[in-house]
Design a protein around this motif. Structure first.
Motif, short mmCIF file in Angstrom:
data_model
loop_
_atom_site.label_atom_id
_atom_site.label_comp_id
_atom_site.label_asym_id
_atom_site.label_seq_id
_atom_site.Cartn_x
_atom_site.Cartn_y
_atom_site.Cartn_z
N ASN A 117 0.80 -1.22 0.00
CA ASN A 117 0.00 0.00 0.00
C ASN A 117 0.84 1.28 0.00
O ASN A 117 0.32 2.37 -0.18
CB ASN A 117 -0.95 -0.01 1.20
N ASP A 141 -10.45 -0.50 2.15
CA ASP A 141 -9.37 -0.99 2.99
C ASP A 141 -9.95 -1.41 4.33
O ASP A 141 -10.88 -0.78 4.84
CB ASP A 141 -8.34 0.14 3.19
N HIS A 143 -8.14 -1.16 6.89
CA HIS A 143 -7.32 -0.40 7.83
C HIS A 143 -7.34 1.09 7.50
O HIS A 143 -7.52 1.48 6.34
CB HIS A 143 -5.88 -0.91 7.80
N ASP A 145 -4.70 3.14 7.72
CA ASP A 145 -3.43 3.53 7.11
C ASP A 145 -2.98 4.92 7.55
O ASP A 145 -2.50 5.73 6.75
CB ASP A 145 -3.51 3.45 5.58
N ASN A 152 3.71 0.60 4.54
CA ASN A 152 2.43 0.36 3.88
C ASN A 152 1.25 0.66 4.81
O ASN A 152 0.11 0.60 4.38
CB ASN A 152 2.35 -1.08 3.36
N GLY A 153 1.53 0.99 6.08
CA GLY A 153 0.48 1.36 7.01
C GLY A 153 0.32 2.85 7.19
O GLY A 153 -0.47 3.29 8.03
N SER A 154 1.02 3.65 6.38
CA SER A 154 1.02 5.10 6.59
C SER A 154 0.58 5.96 5.40
O SER A 154 0.66 7.19 5.49
CB SER A 154 2.41 5.56 7.01
N ASP A 228 -7.17 -1.46 -1.68
CA ASP A 228 -6.29 -2.34 -0.91
C ASP A 228 -7.03 -3.67 -0.79
O ASP A 228 -8.05 -3.75 -0.11
CB ASP A 228 -6.03 -1.72 0.46
N GLU A 273 -1.41 -4.34 -2.02
CA GLU A 273 -1.31 -5.19 -0.83
C GLU A 273 -1.38 -6.69 -1.12
O GLU A 273 -1.62 -7.49 -0.21
CB GLU A 273 -2.35 -4.82 0.23
#
Length: 317
Positions: A117, A141, A143, A145, A152-154, A228, A273
Protein backbone atom coordinates in the motif's frame (compact mmCIF):
# COMPACT_ATOMS: atom_id res chain seq x y z
CA UNK A 1 -1.07 -24.12 -16.01
CA UNK A 2 0.92 -20.98 -16.79
CA UNK A 3 -0.92 -18.30 -18.72
CA UNK A 4 1.63 -18.68 -21.52
CA UNK A 5 0.51 -22.31 -21.95
CA UNK A 6 -3.20 -21.56 -22.19
CA UNK A 7 -4.98 -22.93 -25.26
CA UNK A 8 -5.41 -20.71 -28.28
CA UNK A 9 -8.88 -20.19 -29.75
CA UNK A 10 -9.33 -17.45 -32.37
CA UNK A 11 -12.97 -17.16 -31.32
CA UNK A 12 -12.05 -16.68 -27.63
CA UNK A 13 -9.57 -13.78 -27.45
CA UNK A 14 -7.71 -13.19 -24.21
CA UNK A 15 -7.37 -9.99 -22.22
CA UNK A 16 -4.09 -8.33 -21.37
CA UNK A 17 -2.27 -8.28 -24.68
CA UNK A 18 -1.98 -4.51 -24.61
CA UNK A 19 0.66 -2.45 -26.39
CA UNK A 20 3.28 -0.54 -24.48
CA UNK A 21 3.00 3.20 -24.03
CA UNK A 22 5.87 3.75 -26.48
CA UNK A 23 3.97 1.76 -29.12
CA UNK A 24 0.79 3.81 -28.63
CA UNK A 25 0.24 6.96 -30.64
CA UNK A 26 -2.44 9.46 -29.74
CA UNK A 27 -4.93 9.56 -26.87
CA UNK A 28 -5.04 6.66 -24.41
CA UNK A 29 -8.19 5.63 -22.62
CA UNK A 30 -6.66 3.41 -19.93
CA UNK A 31 -3.05 3.40 -18.77
CA UNK A 32 -1.58 0.60 -16.63
CA UNK A 33 1.54 1.25 -14.55
CA UNK A 34 3.27 -1.12 -12.13
CA UNK A 35 4.54 0.37 -8.84
CA UNK A 36 6.00 -2.70 -7.09
CA UNK A 37 6.70 -1.27 -3.62
CA UNK A 38 7.57 -3.77 -0.90
CA UNK A 39 10.65 -2.83 1.11
CA UNK A 40 8.89 -0.84 3.87
CA UNK A 41 6.06 -3.30 4.44
CA UNK A 42 5.06 -3.96 8.05
CA UNK A 43 4.75 -7.66 7.17
CA UNK A 44 7.25 -9.68 5.11
CA UNK A 45 5.99 -9.58 1.53
CA UNK A 46 6.82 -10.48 -2.03
CA UNK A 47 4.54 -7.73 -3.37
CA UNK A 48 7.22 -6.65 -5.85
CA UNK A 49 6.25 -9.74 -7.89
CA UNK A 50 2.60 -8.79 -8.11
CA UNK A 51 2.39 -6.49 -11.17
CA UNK A 52 3.88 -9.20 -13.39
CA UNK A 53 1.60 -11.82 -11.83
CA UNK A 54 -1.51 -9.74 -12.48
CA UNK A 55 -0.51 -9.13 -16.08
CA UNK A 56 -0.07 -12.89 -16.49
CA UNK A 57 -3.43 -13.60 -14.83
CA UNK A 58 -5.23 -11.24 -17.20
CA UNK A 59 -4.53 -13.75 -19.96
CA UNK A 60 -6.92 -16.18 -18.24
CA UNK A 61 -9.87 -13.91 -18.99
CA UNK A 62 -11.72 -12.69 -22.01
CA UNK A 63 -12.11 -8.96 -22.66
CA UNK A 64 -15.80 -9.56 -23.43
CA UNK A 65 -18.43 -8.19 -21.03
CA UNK A 66 -22.04 -9.08 -21.78
CA UNK A 67 -23.11 -6.42 -19.30
CA UNK A 68 -21.59 -3.79 -21.63
CA UNK A 69 -24.10 -4.60 -24.36
CA UNK A 70 -21.81 -7.31 -25.65
CA UNK A 71 -18.67 -5.26 -26.11
CA UNK A 72 -15.01 -6.00 -25.46
CA UNK A 73 -13.24 -3.73 -22.99
CA UNK A 74 -10.10 -3.78 -25.10
CA UNK A 75 -11.92 -1.80 -27.74
CA UNK A 76 -10.65 0.96 -25.47
CA UNK A 77 -7.16 2.24 -26.20
CA UNK A 78 -5.22 0.57 -23.38
CA UNK A 79 -1.48 1.03 -22.96
CA UNK A 80 0.97 -0.59 -20.55
CA UNK A 81 3.53 1.82 -19.10
CA UNK A 82 5.61 -0.98 -17.59
CA UNK A 83 6.94 -1.03 -14.04
CA UNK A 84 8.75 1.64 -12.05
CA UNK A 85 12.13 0.17 -11.05
CA UNK A 86 12.75 0.06 -7.29
CA UNK A 87 9.96 2.49 -6.32
CA UNK A 88 10.67 2.41 -2.56
CA UNK A 89 12.43 5.16 -0.63
CA UNK A 90 12.64 8.86 -1.40
CA UNK A 91 14.17 8.56 -4.85
CA UNK A 92 12.02 5.57 -5.76
CA UNK A 93 8.84 7.44 -4.82
CA UNK A 94 9.98 10.41 -6.87
CA UNK A 95 10.47 8.20 -9.94
CA UNK A 96 7.11 6.51 -9.38
CA UNK A 97 5.34 9.85 -9.00
CA UNK A 98 6.91 11.16 -12.20
CA UNK A 99 5.92 8.03 -14.13
CA UNK A 100 2.40 8.30 -12.74
CA UNK A 101 2.21 11.94 -13.84
CA UNK A 102 3.28 10.89 -17.34
CA UNK A 103 0.65 8.16 -17.52
CA UNK A 104 -2.12 10.41 -16.21
CA UNK A 105 -1.22 13.15 -18.69
CA UNK A 106 -1.64 10.75 -21.59
CA UNK A 107 -4.78 8.92 -20.49
CA UNK A 108 -8.31 9.33 -19.28
CA UNK A 109 -7.83 6.87 -16.41
CA UNK A 110 -4.69 5.29 -14.96
CA UNK A 111 -4.44 2.07 -12.93
CA UNK A 112 -1.39 1.72 -10.71
CA UNK A 113 -0.68 -1.89 -9.78
CA UNK A 114 1.26 -2.45 -6.55
CA UNK A 115 3.16 -3.46 -4.68
CA UNK A 116 2.15 -2.93 -1.10
CA UNK A 117 0.00 0.00 0.00
CA UNK A 118 3.02 2.31 0.06
CA UNK A 119 2.41 2.60 -3.70
CA UNK A 120 -0.64 4.76 -2.97
CA UNK A 121 1.53 7.74 -2.03
CA UNK A 122 3.38 8.22 -5.36
CA UNK A 123 0.33 7.05 -7.31
CA UNK A 124 -1.94 9.68 -5.78
CA UNK A 125 0.60 12.50 -5.69
CA UNK A 126 1.64 11.85 -9.28
CA UNK A 127 -1.99 11.80 -10.35
CA UNK A 128 -3.05 14.96 -8.51
CA UNK A 129 -0.02 17.12 -9.21
CA UNK A 130 -0.73 20.71 -8.18
CA UNK A 131 -4.40 19.86 -7.57
CA UNK A 132 -3.88 18.26 -4.16
CA UNK A 133 -5.68 21.11 -2.38
CA UNK A 134 -8.93 20.17 -4.17
CA UNK A 135 -8.27 16.45 -4.64
CA UNK A 136 -10.18 13.60 -3.06
CA UNK A 137 -9.30 10.09 -1.91
CA UNK A 138 -11.48 7.00 -1.53
CA UNK A 139 -9.94 3.91 0.03
CA UNK A 140 -11.33 0.39 0.08
CA UNK A 141 -9.37 -0.99 2.99
CA UNK A 142 -9.78 -2.85 6.25
CA UNK A 143 -7.32 -0.40 7.83
CA UNK A 144 -7.06 3.37 8.31
CA UNK A 145 -3.43 3.53 7.11
CA UNK A 146 -2.74 6.46 9.43
CA UNK A 147 0.28 4.98 11.20
CA UNK A 148 3.34 7.04 12.03
CA UNK A 149 6.50 6.52 10.01
CA UNK A 150 6.87 5.40 6.38
CA UNK A 151 5.37 2.02 5.57
CA UNK A 152 2.43 0.36 3.88
CA UNK A 153 0.48 1.36 7.01
CA UNK A 154 1.02 5.10 6.59
CA UNK A 155 -0.08 6.26 3.10
CA UNK A 156 -3.23 8.13 4.15
CA UNK A 157 -1.41 9.97 6.94
CA UNK A 158 1.38 10.93 4.55
CA UNK A 159 -1.08 12.23 1.96
CA UNK A 160 -2.81 14.34 4.61
CA UNK A 161 0.56 15.78 5.60
CA UNK A 162 1.26 16.52 1.92
CA UNK A 163 -1.84 18.75 1.77
CA UNK A 164 -4.85 16.49 1.18
CA UNK A 165 -7.94 17.72 3.05
CA UNK A 166 -9.23 14.97 5.35
CA UNK A 167 -12.80 16.10 4.74
CA UNK A 168 -12.43 14.73 1.21
CA UNK A 169 -11.18 11.31 2.31
CA UNK A 170 -13.62 8.40 2.54
CA UNK A 171 -12.57 4.99 3.87
CA UNK A 172 -14.80 2.06 2.93
CA UNK A 173 -14.59 -1.36 4.58
CA UNK A 174 -12.81 -0.45 7.82
CA UNK A 175 -12.90 -3.59 9.95
CA UNK A 176 -13.30 -4.21 13.65
CA UNK A 177 -10.27 -5.73 15.37
CA UNK A 178 -8.00 -4.54 12.55
CA UNK A 179 -7.36 -1.01 13.84
CA UNK A 180 -6.55 0.74 17.10
CA UNK A 181 -8.49 3.37 19.03
CA UNK A 182 -5.64 5.84 18.54
CA UNK A 183 -5.80 5.65 14.75
CA UNK A 184 -9.59 5.61 14.73
CA UNK A 185 -9.49 8.82 16.76
CA UNK A 186 -6.95 10.21 14.30
CA UNK A 187 -9.32 9.51 11.41
CA UNK A 188 -12.20 11.25 13.20
CA UNK A 189 -10.07 14.25 14.16
CA UNK A 190 -8.86 14.53 10.56
CA UNK A 191 -12.42 14.80 9.26
CA UNK A 192 -12.27 11.46 7.42
CA UNK A 193 -15.57 9.77 6.55
CA UNK A 194 -15.52 6.12 7.59
CA UNK A 195 -17.84 3.41 6.27
CA UNK A 196 -17.32 0.34 8.43
CA UNK A 197 -17.52 -3.19 7.10
CA UNK A 198 -20.71 -3.94 9.05
CA UNK A 199 -22.49 -1.00 7.39
CA UNK A 200 -21.93 -2.59 4.00
CA UNK A 201 -24.26 -5.45 4.90
CA UNK A 202 -27.14 -2.97 4.68
CA UNK A 203 -26.14 -0.91 1.64
CA UNK A 204 -25.33 -1.69 -1.96
CA UNK A 205 -21.70 -1.22 -2.91
CA UNK A 206 -22.64 0.91 -5.93
CA UNK A 207 -24.54 3.29 -3.65
CA UNK A 208 -21.67 3.42 -1.15
CA UNK A 209 -19.11 4.25 -3.83
CA UNK A 210 -21.36 6.89 -5.37
CA UNK A 211 -21.71 8.61 -1.99
CA UNK A 212 -17.99 8.29 -1.30
CA UNK A 213 -17.09 9.87 -4.64
CA UNK A 214 -19.50 12.75 -4.01
CA UNK A 215 -17.72 13.51 -0.74
CA UNK A 216 -14.24 13.07 -2.21
CA UNK A 217 -15.11 15.20 -5.23
CA UNK A 218 -16.84 18.02 -3.33
CA UNK A 219 -14.15 20.57 -4.23
CA UNK A 220 -14.18 19.65 -7.90
CA UNK A 221 -10.68 18.19 -7.93
CA UNK A 222 -9.42 14.83 -9.21
CA UNK A 223 -10.15 11.69 -7.23
CA UNK A 224 -7.79 8.80 -6.57
CA UNK A 225 -9.23 5.46 -5.47
CA UNK A 226 -7.10 3.04 -3.47
CA UNK A 227 -8.22 -0.60 -3.66
CA UNK A 228 -6.29 -2.34 -0.91
CA UNK A 229 -7.27 -5.94 -1.57
CA UNK A 230 -6.94 -6.82 2.11
CA UNK A 231 -10.41 -5.28 2.43
CA UNK A 232 -11.58 -8.65 1.10
CA UNK A 233 -12.41 -11.76 3.06
CA UNK A 234 -9.35 -13.89 3.71
CA UNK A 235 -10.93 -16.81 1.84
CA UNK A 236 -10.74 -14.85 -1.43
CA UNK A 237 -7.58 -12.87 -0.63
CA UNK A 238 -5.14 -15.21 1.15
CA UNK A 239 -2.20 -13.44 -0.49
CA UNK A 240 -2.93 -10.25 1.44
CA UNK A 241 -0.96 -10.49 4.70
CA UNK A 242 -3.52 -8.47 6.69
CA UNK A 243 -6.81 -9.69 5.18
CA UNK A 244 -9.30 -10.90 7.80
CA UNK A 245 -12.21 -13.34 7.83
CA UNK A 246 -15.43 -11.44 7.26
CA UNK A 247 -14.08 -8.93 4.75
CA UNK A 248 -15.65 -8.03 1.42
CA UNK A 249 -16.77 -10.76 -0.92
CA UNK A 250 -15.14 -10.95 -4.34
CA UNK A 251 -18.27 -9.68 -6.04
CA UNK A 252 -18.36 -6.64 -3.75
CA UNK A 253 -14.84 -5.48 -4.55
CA UNK A 254 -15.45 -6.13 -8.24
CA UNK A 255 -18.61 -4.02 -8.07
CA UNK A 256 -16.67 -1.26 -6.33
CA UNK A 257 -13.93 -1.37 -8.97
CA UNK A 258 -16.42 -0.99 -11.80
CA UNK A 259 -18.27 1.82 -10.02
CA UNK A 260 -15.01 3.71 -9.51
CA UNK A 261 -13.97 3.23 -13.13
CA UNK A 262 -17.30 4.53 -14.38
CA UNK A 263 -17.12 7.91 -12.64
CA UNK A 264 -15.52 10.72 -14.71
CA UNK A 265 -14.23 12.39 -11.54
CA UNK A 266 -11.89 9.46 -10.92
CA UNK A 267 -8.52 10.10 -12.52
CA UNK A 268 -6.58 7.19 -11.07
CA UNK A 269 -6.99 3.93 -9.16
CA UNK A 270 -4.46 1.69 -7.46
CA UNK A 271 -4.66 -2.01 -6.61
CA UNK A 272 -2.35 -2.94 -3.73
CA UNK A 273 -1.31 -5.19 -0.83
CA UNK A 274 -1.11 -8.52 -2.67
CA UNK A 275 1.91 -10.75 -2.15
CA UNK A 276 1.79 -12.83 -5.32
CA UNK A 277 4.44 -15.18 -3.91
CA UNK A 278 2.15 -16.13 -1.01
CA UNK A 279 -1.04 -16.77 -2.96
CA UNK A 280 -3.11 -19.95 -2.76
CA UNK A 281 -2.13 -22.65 -5.29
CA UNK A 282 -5.07 -21.64 -7.47
CA UNK A 283 -3.87 -18.01 -7.58
CA UNK A 284 -7.22 -16.71 -6.38
CA UNK A 285 -5.99 -13.36 -5.01
CA UNK A 286 -4.04 -12.40 -8.09
CA UNK A 287 -6.91 -13.56 -10.32
CA UNK A 288 -9.31 -11.37 -8.34
CA UNK A 289 -6.99 -8.39 -8.83
CA UNK A 290 -6.86 -9.09 -12.58
CA UNK A 291 -10.65 -9.13 -12.66
CA UNK A 292 -10.65 -5.78 -10.84
CA UNK A 293 -8.49 -4.37 -13.65
CA UNK A 294 -11.08 -5.58 -16.14
CA UNK A 295 -13.96 -4.26 -14.04
CA UNK A 296 -12.30 -0.83 -13.96
CA UNK A 297 -11.92 -1.00 -17.74
CA UNK A 298 -15.60 -1.93 -18.06
CA UNK A 299 -16.54 1.03 -15.89
CA UNK A 300 -14.45 3.32 -18.06
CA UNK A 301 -16.04 1.90 -21.20
CA UNK A 302 -19.46 2.74 -19.77
CA UNK A 303 -18.61 6.39 -19.13
CA UNK A 304 -20.53 8.84 -21.30
CA UNK A 305 -18.76 10.17 -24.42
CA UNK A 306 -16.58 13.21 -23.85
CA UNK A 307 -15.53 15.97 -26.23
CA UNK A 308 -11.92 16.42 -27.29
CA UNK A 309 -11.85 19.62 -25.24
CA UNK A 310 -12.67 17.77 -22.04
CA UNK A 311 -9.53 15.66 -21.75
CA UNK A 312 -6.94 13.60 -23.59
CA UNK A 313 -9.46 11.09 -24.95
CA UNK A 314 -12.21 12.05 -27.37
CA UNK A 315 -14.27 8.90 -27.50
CA UNK A 316 -15.72 6.22 -25.29
CA UNK A 317 -17.17 2.87 -26.27
Amino acid sequence: MAASALPVDPLWPRAGSWPTASETVGPIDLAVLGIPTWRASLSPTGAHATPAAIRDALRRYSPFAASLDGRNVDELVIADFGDVPDPDGTEGERRASERMTEAVARSTLTIAIGGDNAATVPAALGSWGDSISTAGLVTLDAHHDLRDGVSNGSPVRRLLEAGLDGRRVVQVGIADFANSKAYTDRAREGGITVVRRDELHRRSMTDVIATALSIAGAAGGPIHVDIDVDVCDRSVAPACPASVPGGLAAHEVREAARAAGSDPRVRSIDITEIDALADAPDGRTVRLAALCVLEIAAGLAARPPVSSAAGPTATRL
